[in-house]
Motif scaffolding. Structure first.
Motif, PDB file in Angstrom:
ATOM      1  N   GLY A 195     -28.366  18.206  -4.227  1.00  0.00           N
ATOM      2  CA  GLY A 195     -29.393  17.219  -4.511  1.00  0.00           C
ATOM      3  C   GLY A 195     -30.582  17.883  -5.155  1.00  0.00           C
ATOM      4  O   GLY A 195     -30.495  19.029  -5.585  1.00  0.00           O
ATOM      5  N   SER A 196     -31.681  17.143  -5.209  1.00  0.00           N
ATOM      6  CA  SER A 196     -32.778  17.620  -6.046  1.00  0.00           C
ATOM      7  C   SER A 196     -33.738  18.570  -5.348  1.00  0.00           C
ATOM      8  O   SER A 196     -34.135  19.575  -5.911  1.00  0.00           O
ATOM      9  N   LYS A 201     -35.021  18.007   2.623  1.00  0.00           N
ATOM     10  CA  LYS A 201     -33.907  18.405   3.480  1.00  0.00           C
ATOM     11  C   LYS A 201     -34.249  19.526   4.441  1.00  0.00           C
ATOM     12  O   LYS A 201     -33.401  19.964   5.219  1.00  0.00           O
ATOM     13  N   GLY A 220     -30.428  20.811  -7.629  1.00  0.00           N
ATOM     14  CA  GLY A 220     -31.741  21.235  -8.086  1.00  0.00           C
ATOM     15  C   GLY A 220     -32.438  22.203  -7.144  1.00  0.00           C
ATOM     16  O   GLY A 220     -33.221  23.062  -7.581  1.00  0.00           O
ATOM     17  N   GLY A 292     -30.953  24.553 -15.548  1.00  0.00           N
ATOM     18  CA  GLY A 292     -29.642  24.530 -14.898  1.00  0.00           C
ATOM     19  C   GLY A 292     -29.361  23.133 -14.365  1.00  0.00           C
ATOM     20  O   GLY A 292     -30.126  22.594 -13.556  1.00  0.00           O
ATOM     21  N   GLY A 320     -24.700  19.089  -8.893  1.00  0.00           N
ATOM     22  CA  GLY A 320     -25.328  19.019 -10.214  1.00  0.00           C
ATOM     23  C   GLY A 320     -25.701  17.588 -10.527  1.00  0.00           C
ATOM     24  O   GLY A 320     -25.588  16.699  -9.680  1.00  0.00           O
ATOM     25  N   GLU A 323     -24.437  12.249 -12.396  1.00  0.00           N
ATOM     26  CA  GLU A 323     -24.536  10.950 -13.085  1.00  0.00           C
ATOM     27  C   GLU A 323     -24.303  11.127 -14.590  1.00  0.00           C
ATOM     28  O   GLU A 323     -23.927  10.181 -15.275  1.00  0.00           O
ATOM     29  N   ASP A 354     -26.724   9.974  -2.511  1.00  0.00           N
ATOM     30  CA  ASP A 354     -26.150  10.434  -3.765  1.00  0.00           C
ATOM     31  C   ASP A 354     -24.779  11.062  -3.620  1.00  0.00           C
ATOM     32  O   ASP A 354     -23.959  10.953  -4.525  1.00  0.00           O
TER      33      ASP A 354
END
Ligand code: AMP
Length: 393
Positions: A195-196, A201, A220, A292, A320, A323, A354
């Protein structure tokens, strides 16, 4: 854990908190009925046992009464899925609801109007909860997505049903699956966090470090770790204020004997787009102007044995930008690896909006042991919190 299997519903009215917060199109038609289908086993069980069912839910985030958020729009869909007629009460409390409930006979289903048309719902108002409680003889909570909120219908209402409250099948399965990962999991336990951002988290990471053997980091959040370790990340996503925290996590993991696996190669792009130019680079040497957006083949190769040997897998967050097709390979490959391990007996739990979307998009849903439906609620459970909706039962 008291579930609906422990309760006698014969000639009783069950008031069930469901999550019918479904997406509607501009013609107010349900575009994804997954959540209604998911509640069907619980409803069927009660009807078959000779009870009647009163369904309550929220829909969207209305400010007071707003017609576009009326649950009346979904009545026909609910009836179609349940295969029985569904009555509708245009208010979830008051005389309309009371009369509808009083005239309900065994085998019948009543849907109440959107709970959030009353601000008392989200405030957890006791008098409002008592009004809802007066409609039924037994309280069933089957909405995991709102179990982390102490709202009137999810938590406060339970106090009016001593010995007559329980979990529905859906919520019981969620609790059971998450507990399987959090307590008494078969080792090695592998957590994959993608995830980003790290920031969303961090509490999860801290709580699960005690319970896992491997942590795979992707997506990310990779680049905050890599930058903190001295690598060049070009224009990749980064949370500069979380670099110290990233190093702290690495240190803690070492103390606890948890192996951390960061990507070694990445697909770098010159734009956040499917039309971008891309090149495969070492994760530590991404040039300025490049970012990246997916993990590379060396990284995936290194993950294979870890996933293969895992006995328990928790997957939260894509590797990654899945989407965009150009950057979906890492997430697809990982999904396939987990599917293969699951086939061989590994328990795999996928959760978080996601990763669930990714698993659905790549048709891997049926190949995982369990796909959790409650994003925020699941994260809070992974953070080690006791969810009020669960505690109340
Ligand atoms: P989260 O909501 O924190 O789980 O993040 C999920 C989002 O992270 C997805 O929409 C992904 O597209 C995005 N994501 C994954 N990898 C990257 C990356 N390398 N750079 C930017 N965004 C990413």
């Amino acid at each position: 854990m008291t579930t609906i299997e422990h309760i006698d519903f014969k000639n009783k009215k069950a008031i069930i908190r469901v999550d019918f917060n479904v997406p509607l199109n501009e013609r107010f038609e349900v575009t994804d009925a997954t959540r209604i289908e998911a509640a069907k086993p619980t409803i069927d069980h009660i009807l078959k046992a000779g009870g009647s069912v009163i369904l309550m839910s929220h829909l969207g985030r209305p400010k007071g009464v707003e017609e576009k958020y009326s649950l009346n729009h979904i009545v026909s869909k609910v009836a179609e899925i349940l295969g029985v007629p569904v009555k509708f009460a245009s208010d979830c409390v008051g005389s309309v609801a009371l009369e509808a409930s009083e005239s309900l006979k065994a085998g019948e289903v009543l849907l109440l109007e959107n709970l959030r048309f009353h601000p008392e719902e989200e405030k957890g108002d006791v008098a409002f909860a008592q009004q809802l409680a007066s409609l039924g003889d037994i309280y069933v909570n089957d909405a995991f997505g709102t179990a982390h909120r102490a709202h009137a219908s999810t938590t406060i209402i339970a106090q009016f049903f001593e010995n007559k409250r329980c979990f529905g099948f859906l919520l019981a399965k969620e609790i059971e699956s998450l507990n399987k990962v959090l307590h008494g999991a078969a080792h090695p336990v592998v957590a994959i966090l993608g995830g980003s951002k790290i920031s969303s988290k961090i509490t999860v990471i801290e709580n699960i470090l005690d319970k896992i053997d491997h942590m795979i980091i992707g997506g990310g959040m990779t680049f905050t770790f890599i930058k903190a370790l001295g690598g060049s990340i070009g224009n990749s996503l980064v949370e500069d204020d979380k670099m110290a925290l990233a190093l702290e996590i690495l240190e803690k993991a070492k103390e606890k004997n948890v192996k951390i696996h960061l990507p070694v190669d990445v697909i770098a792009a010159d734009a956040f787009s499917n039309d971008a130019q891309i090149k495969l680079v070492d994760v530590n040497s991404i040039e300025a102007g490049w970012q990246g957006l997916d993990v590379g083949p060396k990284t995936l190769e290194a993950l294979k044995p870890i996933i293969r040997e895992a006995k328990t897998i928790l997957w939260n967050g894509p590797l990654g930008v899945f989407e965009l097709e150009k950057f979906s390979e890492g997430t697809i490959s990982l999904g396939n690896m987990i599917a293969e391990a699951t086939k061989n007996g590994t328990f795999s739990l996928v959760g978080g909006g996601d990763s669930v979307a990714a698993v659905k998009q790549f048709n891997l849903e049926d190949k995982m042991s369990y796909v959790s439906t409650g994003g925020g609620a699941m994260l809070e459970m992974l953070e080690g919190k006791v969810l009020p909706g669960i505690a109340a039962i």
